[in-house]
Scaffold this active site. Structure first.
Site, PDB file in Angstrom:
ATOM      1  N   THR A 200       0.835  -1.202   0.000  1.00 26.09           N
ATOM      2  CA  THR A 200       0.000   0.000   0.000  1.00 26.09           C
ATOM      3  C   THR A 200       0.867   1.250   0.000  1.00 26.09           C
ATOM      4  OG1 THR A 200      -1.730  -1.183   1.209  1.00 26.09           O
ATOM      5  CG2 THR A 200      -1.878   1.217   1.162  1.00 26.09           C
ATOM      6  N   ASP A 231       1.982  -3.873  10.841  1.00 27.61           N
ATOM      7  CA  ASP A 231       0.926  -3.405  11.758  1.00 27.61           C
ATOM      8  C   ASP A 231       1.513  -3.118  13.139  1.00 27.61           C
ATOM      9  OD1 ASP A 231      -1.100  -3.649   9.835  1.00 27.61           O
ATOM     10  OD2 ASP A 231      -1.407  -5.766  10.301  1.00 27.61           O
TER      11      ASP A 231
END
Length: 298
Positions: A200, A231
């Protein structure tokens, strides 16, 4: 409750874990006292699960407020009924948003009905607000949308030149993230920094180069992919209060092998509940970016 001639403008499900109810400075108290003027202006119908409504009454948080509806206690199905109302197609019954103030160490937030509540909010494009900061921001932005003046007490969180945002998307949602980022590039560009996981981040930097030329090459700071620990890297930024907002476009229809990593990111935001917020669906993300454009402070 007393009656009111003002029809509710929104219908909001409300529940708070026990730790967010039982103290004078609890998240529930901070939300309903700090946003009281917004609640009175917006006049939402608050559909409140059992013990949370008990706490509101015991602490006299919304005295005389006419649009409070009691749902059963959680152990009697109150949370399950909120899930049903989230997906209800009847405009006289369906929820517009859910505020679920989650204590990250309360196991009830991992019960099937709690997990289903968030998932259905994502599927049906309803804001799922699980932190105090996110709920306060929702009331502020929706009030601005109706023509209200900004609350000066919240100005600091809208100085985007001092703020960070994480932009994350599952594989099936990466194209939607790029569409969203291109549509709202001007406001995203105002943030002090942007970060993202794996692919991304690379795609967003390609978009920024297309829009800004070489100046956009490092527009987003890329971390590892989610399954490889990205994350967790962003979770640390949240815990250090260096990244207030997470826009995480989730695909609720696929099994996710790194579910624990996703939960870790959300848990980090809930640990600093008065600071951070997570947005998980494209509909609310799109509206949020439009509204924050109008609310930003230079």
């Amino acid at each position: 409750m007393s009656s009111s001639s003002i029809a509710p403008r929104y219908r909001i499900g409300l529940i708070a874990n026990r730790a967010h109810q039982d103290a004078p400075d609890s998240a529930l108290v901070q939300l309903l006292t700090g946003s009281r003027h917004r609640i009175e202006a917006l006049q939402p119908e608050l559909i409140v699960v059992g013990r949370t409504l008990d706490a509101i009454g015991q602490m006299n948080l919304l005295p005389g407020y006419p649009h409070l509806v009691r749902f059963p206690y959680g152990r009697q199905g109150g949370l399950m009924k909120l899930v049903s109302r989230t997906v209800d197609a009847d405009p006289e019954r369906t929820l517009d948003a859910v505020i679920y103030l989650i204590d990250p160490v309360d196991p009830s937030s991992t019960f099937p009905e709690a997990v289903a509540l968030k998932r259905q909010c994502v599927i049906h494009g309803k804001p799922f607000l699980s932190t105090l900061g996110g709920a306060q921001e929702w009331f502020e932005l929706e009030s601005i949308a109706t023509g209200a003046a900004p609350d000066p007490a919240l100005d600091e969180r809208f100085r985007l030149g001092q703020e960070g945002i994480a932009l994350i998307a599952h594989d099936a949602m990466k194209s939607r993230m790029l569409e969203l980022a291109e549509k709202h590039f001007a406001v995203l560009d105002k943030f002090a920094f942007r970060c993202a996981t794996g692919t991304t981040g690379g795609l967003l930097n390609q978009l920024a180069v297309k829009i800004k030329g070489e100046a956009g090459r490092n527009w987003v700071k890329p971390f590892l992919s989610g399954p490889l620990g990205g994350d967790a890297q962003i979770a640390e930024l949240i815990l250090e209060r260096q990244c207030r907002r997470v826009l995480f476009l989730e695909d609720p229809h696929v099994a996710r092998q790194h579910e624990a990593d996703i939960q870790l990111l959300e848990r980090a935001a809930r640990t600093v509940t008065n600071y951070a917020s997570c947005m998980s669906d494209i509909k609310w993300g799109d509206r949020w970016l439009s509204l924050i454009q109008a609310r930003q402070v230079n």
